[in-house]
Design a protein around this motif. Structure first.
Motif, PDB file in Angstrom:
ATOM      1  N   ASN A 224       3.412   0.448  -2.417  1.00 33.83           N
ATOM      2  CA  ASN A 224       2.859   0.126  -1.159  1.00 33.83           C
ATOM      3  C   ASN A 224       2.821   1.342  -0.254  1.00 33.83           C
ATOM      4  N   PRO A 226       3.366   0.401   3.595  1.00 34.34           N
ATOM      5  CA  PRO A 226       3.423  -0.594   4.930  1.00 34.34           C
ATOM      6  C   PRO A 226       2.797   0.214   6.359  1.00 34.34           C
ATOM      7  N   TRP A 229      -1.129   1.109   5.440  1.00 39.26           N
ATOM      8  CA  TRP A 229      -1.788  -0.126   5.218  1.00 39.26           C
ATOM      9  C   TRP A 229      -2.059  -0.862   6.530  1.00 39.26           C
ATOM     10  N   THR A 236       2.290  -6.244   2.165  1.00 44.89           N
ATOM     11  CA  THR A 236       1.930  -5.242   1.168  1.00 44.89           C
ATOM     12  C   THR A 236       2.154  -5.904  -0.369  1.00 44.89           C
ATOM     13  N   TYR A 239      -0.597  -7.885  -0.998  1.00 43.43           N
ATOM     14  CA  TYR A 239      -1.672  -7.198  -1.168  1.00 43.43           C
ATOM     15  C   TYR A 239      -1.819  -6.517  -2.746  1.00 43.43           C
TER      16      TYR A 239
END
Length: 258
Positions: A224, A226, A229, A236, A239
């Motif tokens: 991920n 953070p 995104w 995350t 997601y």
């Protein structure tokens, strides 16, 4: 060996985890919630448990992983952007008794380093490639990467990735698995404790295969970002599970024929 911990209130606990000696005791520069630090820890746990600290050489290029040498208490070599597998190849050929791995992000390995990566794998070099895929250029401003998903918003695709303009995301690990030089290819993650344990098993096998001169091992870690995104760490994880994993499914893509 597990040790006992005594709390201030007199409660006795059994310590089942501690920082491996191969991981330096310094603060990470990674953003809160980023998976890089977990992967670093896993790598050094395996190096520590296999007692290969003096035999291991890591290669990290440009990107979020550029300071890996600051956290991993092993011999490290910097490489130009995208060239880590080429540098790792040179080190392994000159020092064949060493255990060599590269540690690369998707903007590095799957973009500017695509050619080096493919040809390194196709030659079957006896090294380990660790590939961190968070679908974005994390260090340089959150731009669209080759692995950015369709419709995913980045600083250079503010309306989402348009496949008619930018093409489809590159599933580099599926491509790698088709090459005859690839010995062991797997896709893992670090989004929960069970996933971390699976990654550790994969890293352990990869180093053991290298000790046996079996050839190249490739481990993708779907992670991920953070900051890139624009999500909280908790968001995350959701997601990853709902969007990233369906496109980049976890599991082994190529296993040794034993």
């Amino acid at each position: 060996m597990n040790e006992k911990l005594l709390l201030d209130d007199g409660t006795e606990l059994e310590q089942v985890f501690c920082r491996p000696d191969t991981l330096t005791d310094v603060p990470y520069h990674y953003c809160p919630g980023c998976g890089h630090s977990v992967v670093h820890n896993v790598l050094m746990e395996v190096v520590d448990e296999l007692n290969i600290q003096d035999k291991t050489i890591g290669v990290a290029p440009v990107g979020c992983s550029v300071f890996a040498y600051h956290y991993m208490n092993i011999d490290m070599q910097e490489a130009a952007h995208g060239r880590a597998t080429a540098v790792a190849t040179g080190i392994k050929r000159v020092l064949p008794d060493k255990l060599v791995f590269s540690y690369q992000g998707d903007g590095d390995l799957a973009a500017i380093g695509t050619a080096e990566t493919i040809h390194t794998v196709n030659r079957g070099e006896n090294i380990l490639i660790v590939f961190i895929n968070n679908g974005i250029y994390g260090m340089t401003g959150g731009q669209m990467a080759p692995t950015t998903l369709p419709g995913m918003v980045t600083s250079t695709s503010p309306y989402g990735r348009d496949i008619h303009m930018a093409g489809y995301p590159l599933k580099i690990t599926e491509l790698i698995a088709q090459l005859p030089g690839a010995y062991y290819v797997t896709r893992q993650s670090v989004h929960n404790p069970n996933a971390v344990r699976k990654l550790k098993k994969a890293v352990t096998k990869a180093f053991e295969y290298q000790m046996q001169n079996k050839g190249i091992c490739f481990i993708e870690v779907v992670s991920n970002c953070p900051s890139g995104w624009k999500m909280t760490p908790v968001e995350t994880i959701k997601y990853l599970e709902e969007v990233m994993f369906p496109y980049y499914p976890l599991g082994d893509l190529k296993l040794p024929k034993e």
